[in-house]
Design a protein around this motif. Sequence first.
Motif, PDB file in Angstrom:
ATOM      1  N   LYS A  29       0.826  -1.212   0.000  1.00  0.00           N
ATOM      2  CA  LYS A  29       0.000   0.000   0.000  1.00  0.00           C
ATOM      3  C   LYS A  29       0.860   1.261   0.000  1.00  0.00           C
ATOM      4  O   LYS A  29       0.440   2.305  -0.502  1.00  0.00           O
ATOM      5  CB  LYS A  29      -0.948   0.008   1.203  1.00  0.00           C
ATOM      6  N   VAL A  31       3.296   1.747  -1.806  1.00  0.00           N
ATOM      7  CA  VAL A  31       3.672   1.975  -3.208  1.00  0.00           C
ATOM      8  C   VAL A  31       2.484   2.473  -4.024  1.00  0.00           C
ATOM      9  O   VAL A  31       2.637   3.276  -4.945  1.00  0.00           O
ATOM     10  CB  VAL A  31       4.255   0.683  -3.824  1.00  0.00           C
ATOM     11  N   GLY A  32       1.280   1.986  -3.706  1.00  0.00           N
ATOM     12  CA  GLY A  32       0.094   2.374  -4.458  1.00  0.00           C
ATOM     13  C   GLY A  32      -1.094   1.513  -4.081  1.00  0.00           C
ATOM     14  O   GLY A  32      -1.002   0.666  -3.189  1.00  0.00           O
ATOM     15  N   PRO A  33      -2.211   1.699  -4.778  1.00  0.00           N
ATOM     16  CA  PRO A  33      -3.444   0.976  -4.429  1.00  0.00           C
ATOM     17  C   PRO A  33      -3.309  -0.543  -4.525  1.00  0.00           C
ATOM     18  O   PRO A  33      -2.768  -1.069  -5.498  1.00  0.00           O
ATOM     19  CB  PRO A  33      -4.461   1.479  -5.454  1.00  0.00           C
ATOM     20  N   VAL A  34      -3.821  -1.206  -3.508  1.00  0.00           N
ATOM     21  CA  VAL A  34      -3.806  -2.669  -3.443  1.00  0.00           C
ATOM     22  C   VAL A  34      -5.186  -3.195  -3.828  1.00  0.00           C
ATOM     23  O   VAL A  34      -6.198  -2.784  -3.264  1.00  0.00           O
ATOM     24  CB  VAL A  34      -3.429  -3.164  -2.036  1.00  0.00           C
ATOM     25  N   ARG A  56      -5.518  -6.779 -11.562  1.00  0.00           N
ATOM     26  CA  ARG A  56      -4.232  -6.110 -11.295  1.00  0.00           C
ATOM     27  C   ARG A  56      -4.187  -4.726 -11.938  1.00  0.00           C
ATOM     28  O   ARG A  56      -3.615  -3.795 -11.379  1.00  0.00           O
ATOM     29  CB  ARG A  56      -3.085  -6.976 -11.812  1.00  0.00           C
ATOM     30  N   SER A  57      -4.795  -4.575 -13.093  1.00  0.00           N
ATOM     31  CA  SER A  57      -4.751  -3.298 -13.800  1.00  0.00           C
ATOM     32  C   SER A  57      -5.473  -2.184 -13.034  1.00  0.00           C
ATOM     33  O   SER A  57      -5.294  -1.011 -13.346  1.00  0.00           O
ATOM     34  CB  SER A  57      -5.339  -3.434 -15.207  1.00  0.00           C
ATOM     35  N   GLY A  59      -4.952  -1.453  -9.889  1.00  0.00           N
ATOM     36  CA  GLY A  59      -4.082  -0.930  -8.841  1.00  0.00           C
ATOM     37  C   GLY A  59      -2.632  -1.208  -9.163  1.00  0.00           C
ATOM     38  O   GLY A  59      -2.300  -1.630 -10.272  1.00  0.00           O
ATOM     39  N   THR A  60      -1.770  -0.997  -8.184  1.00  0.00           N
ATOM     40  CA  THR A  60      -0.347  -1.263  -8.403  1.00  0.00           C
ATOM     41  C   THR A  60       0.054  -2.661  -7.962  1.00  0.00           C
ATOM     42  O   THR A  60       1.148  -3.120  -8.287  1.00  0.00           O
ATOM     43  CB  THR A  60       0.538  -0.234  -7.666  1.00  0.00           C
ATOM     44  N   SER A  61      -0.819  -3.328  -7.215  1.00  0.00           N
ATOM     45  CA  SER A  61      -0.532  -4.701  -6.801  1.00  0.00           C
ATOM     46  C   SER A  61      -1.837  -5.465  -6.626  1.00  0.00           C
ATOM     47  O   SER A  61      -2.903  -4.872  -6.446  1.00  0.00           O
ATOM     48  CB  SER A  61       0.277  -4.715  -5.500  1.00  0.00           C
ATOM     49  N   SER A 100       0.750 -10.240  -7.017  1.00  0.00           N
ATOM     50  CA  SER A 100       1.822  -9.670  -6.197  1.00  0.00           C
ATOM     51  C   SER A 100       2.052 -10.440  -4.903  1.00  0.00           C
ATOM     52  O   SER A 100       3.174 -10.514  -4.407  1.00  0.00           O
ATOM     53  CB  SER A 100       1.488  -8.227  -5.824  1.00  0.00           C
ATOM     54  N   ASP A 120      -7.446  -1.495  -0.886  1.00  0.00           N
ATOM     55  CA  ASP A 120      -8.074  -0.307  -1.468  1.00  0.00           C
ATOM     56  C   ASP A 120      -9.242  -0.674  -2.368  1.00  0.00           C
ATOM     57  O   ASP A 120     -10.226   0.055  -2.447  1.00  0.00           O
ATOM     58  CB  ASP A 120      -7.027   0.478  -2.273  1.00  0.00           C
TER      59      ASP A 120
END
Length: 167
Positions: A29, A31-34, A56-57, A59-61, A100, A120
């Motif tokens: 989290k 790093v970005g939206p999970v 996956r697209s 969020g970042t993980s 991830s 998220d």
Amino acid sequence: MTATPLPPPAFLSKLTSRAEAVQRVAALKAVGPVVFTNGVFDVLHRGHATYLAQARSLGTSLVVALNSDASARRLGKGPDRPLNAEADRAVLMAALESVSLVTWFDEDTPLELITELRPDILVKGGDYDMAKLAETRVVQAYGGRALAIPFVDGYSTTALVNKIRAQ
């Protein structure tokens, strides 16, 4: 001639115990939206691969929580399901580029795990009415989103298992 031992595949680092999952998700989290999804994922097929890549697209993980073997059996898919044991399903899931982190849950639903991890975005397959899920209410209560991704027509683990058994 003896074979040279090789190190374990790097993707195995994606596997995490439930006890460690909260800390690992917190790091993601940062790093970005999970994005979070869950399921049995017993026999992987094209529909799964497409669904997971689409998830996956968003969020970042992508965190995937697998039903334990006991939890999967309680879903009523048949006495011999899952065909693949939870450890094997987890390793295959971790090998996917779109995934991830992989953990599992033993309850009938991932509600308790979602409450602990606080992703998220919660994603489910298109057959779910997101408005009726307790998981949706929990995610939305802390400001997250919940949505369904349409199925890839013609792909179902149950249909695939039935096809194999008919041979």
